[in-house]
Design a protein around this motif. Structure first.
Motif, PDB file in Angstrom:
ATOM      1  N   GLY A 290       0.975  -1.212  -0.083  1.00 54.31           N
ATOM      2  CA  GLY A 290      -0.149   0.352  -0.299  1.00 54.31           C
ATOM      3  C   GLY A 290       1.130   1.008   0.161  1.00 54.31           C
ATOM      4  N   GLY A 291       2.700   1.164  -0.613  1.00 54.17           N
ATOM      5  CA  GLY A 291       2.539   2.101  -0.883  1.00 54.17           C
ATOM      6  C   GLY A 291       1.763   3.464  -1.731  1.00 54.17           C
ATOM      7  N   TYR A 292       2.233   4.598  -1.824  1.00 57.67           N
ATOM      8  CA  TYR A 292       1.386   5.332  -2.533  1.00 57.67           C
ATOM      9  C   TYR A 292       2.022   5.206  -4.212  1.00 57.67           C
ATOM     10  N   ASN A 293       2.988   5.123  -3.933  1.00 57.13           N
ATOM     11  CA  ASN A 293       3.412   4.611  -5.692  1.00 57.13           C
ATOM     12  C   ASN A 293       3.008   3.572  -5.773  1.00 57.13           C
ATOM     13  N   SER A 294       3.029   3.017  -5.781  1.00 54.33           N
ATOM     14  CA  SER A 294       2.358   1.578  -6.316  1.00 54.33           C
ATOM     15  C   SER A 294       0.975   1.187  -6.238  1.00 54.33           C
ATOM     16  N   VAL A 295       0.346   2.011  -5.054  1.00 52.65           N
ATOM     17  CA  VAL A 295      -1.599   2.129  -5.230  1.00 52.65           C
ATOM     18  C   VAL A 295      -1.170   3.167  -6.978  1.00 52.65           C
ATOM     19  N   ALA A 296      -1.172   4.213  -5.883  1.00 52.03           N
ATOM     20  CA  ALA A 296      -0.760   4.913  -7.754  1.00 52.03           C
ATOM     21  C   ALA A 296      -1.253   4.421  -8.884  1.00 52.03           C
ATOM     22  N   GLU A 297      -0.108   4.161  -9.184  1.00 50.26           N
ATOM     23  CA  GLU A 297       0.862   3.379 -10.284  1.00 50.26           C
ATOM     24  C   GLU A 297      -0.333   1.988 -10.908  1.00 50.26           C
ATOM     25  N   SER A 298      -1.188   1.280  -9.628  1.00 48.70           N
ATOM     26  CA  SER A 298      -2.117   0.034  -9.439  1.00 48.70           C
ATOM     27  C   SER A 298      -2.997   0.674 -10.975  1.00 48.70           C
ATOM     28  N   ILE A 299      -3.484   1.909 -10.093  1.00 49.51           N
ATOM     29  CA  ILE A 299      -4.663   2.157 -10.412  1.00 49.51           C
ATOM     30  C   ILE A 299      -4.901   3.325 -11.987  1.00 49.51           C
ATOM     31  N   ARG A 300      -3.022   4.011 -12.684  1.00 60.09           N
ATOM     32  CA  ARG A 300      -3.250   3.886 -14.098  1.00 60.09           C
ATOM     33  C   ARG A 300      -2.839   2.885 -15.049  1.00 60.09           C
ATOM     34  N   ALA A 301      -2.563   1.393 -14.197  1.00 59.29           N
ATOM     35  CA  ALA A 301      -2.691   0.252 -14.864  1.00 59.29           C
ATOM     36  C   ALA A 301      -4.209   0.182 -14.350  1.00 59.29           C
ATOM     37  N   GLY A 302      -4.637   0.260 -14.371  1.00 68.61           N
ATOM     38  CA  GLY A 302      -6.047  -0.138 -14.042  1.00 68.61           C
ATOM     39  C   GLY A 302      -6.986  -1.790 -13.268  1.00 68.61           C
ATOM     40  N   LYS A 303      -5.896  -2.307 -12.101  1.00 68.45           N
ATOM     41  CA  LYS A 303      -5.931  -3.439 -11.794  1.00 68.45           C
ATOM     42  C   LYS A 303      -6.230  -3.111 -10.682  1.00 68.45           C
ATOM     43  N   PRO A 304      -6.673  -4.310  -9.960  1.00 68.92           N
ATOM     44  CA  PRO A 304      -7.278  -4.488  -9.007  1.00 68.92           C
ATOM     45  C   PRO A 304      -5.944  -4.357  -7.697  1.00 68.92           C
ATOM     46  N   MET A 305      -6.109  -4.429  -6.258  1.00 64.63           N
ATOM     47  CA  MET A 305      -5.561  -4.481  -5.405  1.00 64.63           C
ATOM     48  C   MET A 305      -5.801  -5.283  -4.076  1.00 64.63           C
ATOM     49  N   LEU A 306      -4.981  -5.875  -3.879  1.00 60.80           N
ATOM     50  CA  LEU A 306      -5.150  -6.891  -2.056  1.00 60.80           C
ATOM     51  C   LEU A 306      -4.073  -6.072  -2.084  1.00 60.80           C
ATOM     52  N   LEU A 310       1.430  -2.624   5.589  1.00 57.72           N
ATOM     53  CA  LEU A 310       2.679  -2.621   6.851  1.00 57.72           C
ATOM     54  C   LEU A 310       3.073  -1.526   7.831  1.00 57.72           C
ATOM     55  N   ALA A 311       3.102  -0.904   7.470  1.00 60.21           N
ATOM     56  CA  ALA A 311       3.358   0.886   8.575  1.00 60.21           C
ATOM     57  C   ALA A 311       2.764   2.113   7.829  1.00 60.21           C
ATOM     58  N   ILE A 312       2.897   3.756   8.631  1.00 62.97           N
ATOM     59  CA  ILE A 312       2.658   4.741   8.284  1.00 62.97           C
ATOM     60  C   ILE A 312       1.352   4.718   7.490  1.00 62.97           C
ATOM     61  N   ASP A 313       1.849   5.271   6.164  1.00 61.72           N
ATOM     62  CA  ASP A 313       0.562   6.181   5.971  1.00 61.72           C
ATOM     63  C   ASP A 313       0.058   5.058   4.850  1.00 61.72           C
ATOM     64  N   GLN A 314       0.590   3.457   4.348  1.00 59.55           N
ATOM     65  CA  GLN A 314      -0.079   2.800   4.114  1.00 59.55           C
ATOM     66  C   GLN A 314      -1.564   2.224   4.499  1.00 59.55           C
ATOM     67  N   LEU A 315      -1.725   2.565   6.104  1.00 62.45           N
ATOM     68  CA  LEU A 315      -3.414   2.368   6.359  1.00 62.45           C
ATOM     69  C   LEU A 315      -3.866   3.149   5.208  1.00 62.45           C
ATOM     70  N   VAL A 316      -4.019   4.543   5.291  1.00 58.42           N
ATOM     71  CA  VAL A 316      -4.521   5.608   4.844  1.00 58.42           C
ATOM     72  C   VAL A 316      -4.927   4.734   3.122  1.00 58.42           C
ATOM     73  N   GLN A 317      -3.679   4.541   2.559  1.00 56.87           N
ATOM     74  CA  GLN A 317      -3.722   4.104   1.332  1.00 56.87           C
ATOM     75  C   GLN A 317      -4.826   3.108   1.121  1.00 56.87           C
ATOM     76  N   ALA A 318      -5.103   2.074   2.108  1.00 60.64           N
ATOM     77  CA  ALA A 318      -5.599   0.661   2.377  1.00 60.64           C
ATOM     78  C   ALA A 318      -7.509   1.157   2.558  1.00 60.64           C
ATOM     79  N   HIS A 319      -7.121   1.992   2.749  1.00 61.02           N
ATOM     80  CA  HIS A 319      -8.487   2.654   3.445  1.00 61.02           C
ATOM     81  C   HIS A 319      -8.886   3.356   2.188  1.00 61.02           C
ATOM     82  N   TYR A 320      -8.612   4.015   1.413  1.00 59.55           N
ATOM     83  CA  TYR A 320      -8.813   4.384   0.393  1.00 59.55           C
ATOM     84  C   TYR A 320      -9.430   3.874  -0.487  1.00 59.55           C
ATOM     85  N   VAL A 321      -8.346   2.287  -0.721  1.00 59.68           N
ATOM     86  CA  VAL A 321      -8.268   1.690  -2.047  1.00 59.68           C
ATOM     87  C   VAL A 321      -9.604   0.465  -1.696  1.00 59.68           C
ATOM     88  N   GLU A 322      -9.637   0.626  -0.287  1.00 59.87           N
ATOM     89  CA  GLU A 322     -11.110  -0.404  -0.760  1.00 59.87           C
ATOM     90  C   GLU A 322     -12.135   0.322  -0.373  1.00 59.87           C
TER      91      GLU A 322
END
Length: 381
Positions: A290-306, A310-322
């Motif tokens: 859930g690092g933000y670069n990874s999340v953004a690149e997955s959205i840009r590629a149109g691919k879903p994520m699990l 693990l730490a810090i801001d990744q909890l925020v990204q996990a919330h928004y992705v779900e």
């Protein structure tokens, strides 16, 4: 126009901003990178080549470890660091027209120095921390009030709602409404699109097994980034769970291959580092920290994520992705092989709609580098 940019040498912070610096220069700006070396890290040849002659000046060193330790260590660090004074001196000597700073805890002493220099500055970020509601930080960060008081003591504007500093001139977040929705804290912050557009940034590498991948079978890509990936058991659980469903699995595992690779089968491909943007174009699903670069690149590629934060801001990204319906999230403590397998199976099923929703959002991704460059030039003018 002369723009100075401040960030750290960490891959997750410097890499997404290399295209921005190149974009600014392509629009006629002189660009100087004021770099904070994280844990003594230096720029390798690939990243220096990607910067393509941009002037790089190391203005200090920062350490990541204290930020996961007792809060009193942060108090002592902020009381003794020379980064603020060194950054102020560097900016005064350089005398740029504008300073753009990657805002995060490691760079906040540099923000104090930039603020004291009197040169106009703006803030951006490499994740969603700048616009995430404060509730995401409650009961998680013992040092939050220490950093807040430090910045306020030095006259920096503070957003209580987002628990982040603000520039009086320009605040930009690399996000899109389709991801963050209506509860993002946009108190003077503009959304500029996602990072990760096609551009040289210095982390490109080869993948030796492209020809061995079967396009007729689902492909799951697993990566926990470049800092937090040292979780061999969790990586193995994610890899084994996906492979157990009959998928091919490509995993970026750093130096952990020998600890992970026994008995995973011929449909698992381990690599120290993977060309992520290219891999996401081929993959059907991304298992990520859930690092933000990874999340953004997955959205840009149109691919879903699990997302397994693990730490810090990744909890925020996990919330928004779900919440956006772009994927699912599992807490590390809940991420057993069975739980991961169940989530992967749901996400690979088109009936769930995750792939369709993230595919639609990909069309709104924009280009944060180009838009940020435009806004900085407008601010200078």
């Amino acid at each position: 126009m002369h723009v100075a940019f401040v960030t750290t040498s960490q891959h997750g912070h410097l890499n997404p901003f290399v295209p921005l610096m190149r974009e600014l220069r392509s629009r006629g700006c002189k660009v100087t990178l004021l770099l904070l070396a994280a844990d003594g890290d230096s720029l390798g040849p690939a990243r220096r080549e990607a910067l393509d002659g941009i002037d790089v000046r190391v203005v200090g060193e920062v350490s990541i470890a204290p930020w996961s330790g007792p809060p009193d260590g942060i108090r002592a660090l902020l009381d003794t660091t020379t980064v603020a004074a060194d950054s102020e001196a560097a900016v005064r000597a350089l005398a740029p027209d504008f300073v753009l700073l990657d805002s995060m805890q490691l760079t906040w002493p540099a923000l104090v120095g930039v603020h004291a220099s009197g040169v106009r500055y703006g803030l951006t970020t490499a994740n969603l921390g700048m616009i995430a509601p404060k509730r995401f930080r409650e009961h998680r960060w013992a040092y939050d009030e220490i950093t807040r008081d430090y910045l306020l003591r030095h006259g920096v504007i503070w957003s209580e709602d987002a628990h982040s500093p603000r520039s009086p001139t320009l605040n930009l977040a690399p996000a899109i409404h389709e991801l963050v929705g209506d509860d993002a804290v946009l108190d003077g912050v503009g959304l500029v699109g996602l990072p990760g557009a096609a551009a040289v940034r210095g982390d490109e590498t080869a993948f030796a097994d492209w020809q061995r991948l079967d396009p007729a079978r689902p492909l799951v890509y697993v990566s926990f980034g470049t800092i937090f990936y040292r979780r061999p058991q969790l990586l193995r659980e994610a890899i084994a769970a996906s492979a157990g469903l009959g998928a091919q699995v490509v995993a970026s595992v750093g130096e952990l291959g020998p600890q992970i690779g026994e008995g995973l089968g011929e449909n698992v491909f381990l690599a120290g580092y993977v060309p992520q943007r290219e891999m996401l174009r081929r993959a059907d699903l991304f298992v990520t920290h859930g690092g933000y670069n990874s999340v953004a690149e997955s959205i840009r590629a149109g691919k879903p994520m699990l997302v397994i934060p693990l730490a810090i801001d990744q909890l925020v990204q996990a919330h928004y992705v779900e919440r956006a319906g772009f994927g699912l999230a599992l807490r590390p403590d809940d991420a057993s092989q069975a739980a991961i397998a169940a989530s992967v199976e749901r996400l690979l099923d088109p009936a769930g709609g995750h792939g369709e929703r993230v595919g639609v959002a990909a069309g709104a991704a924009g280009d944060s580098a180009a838009t940020t460059a435009e806004r900085v030039i407008e601010a200078i003018r």
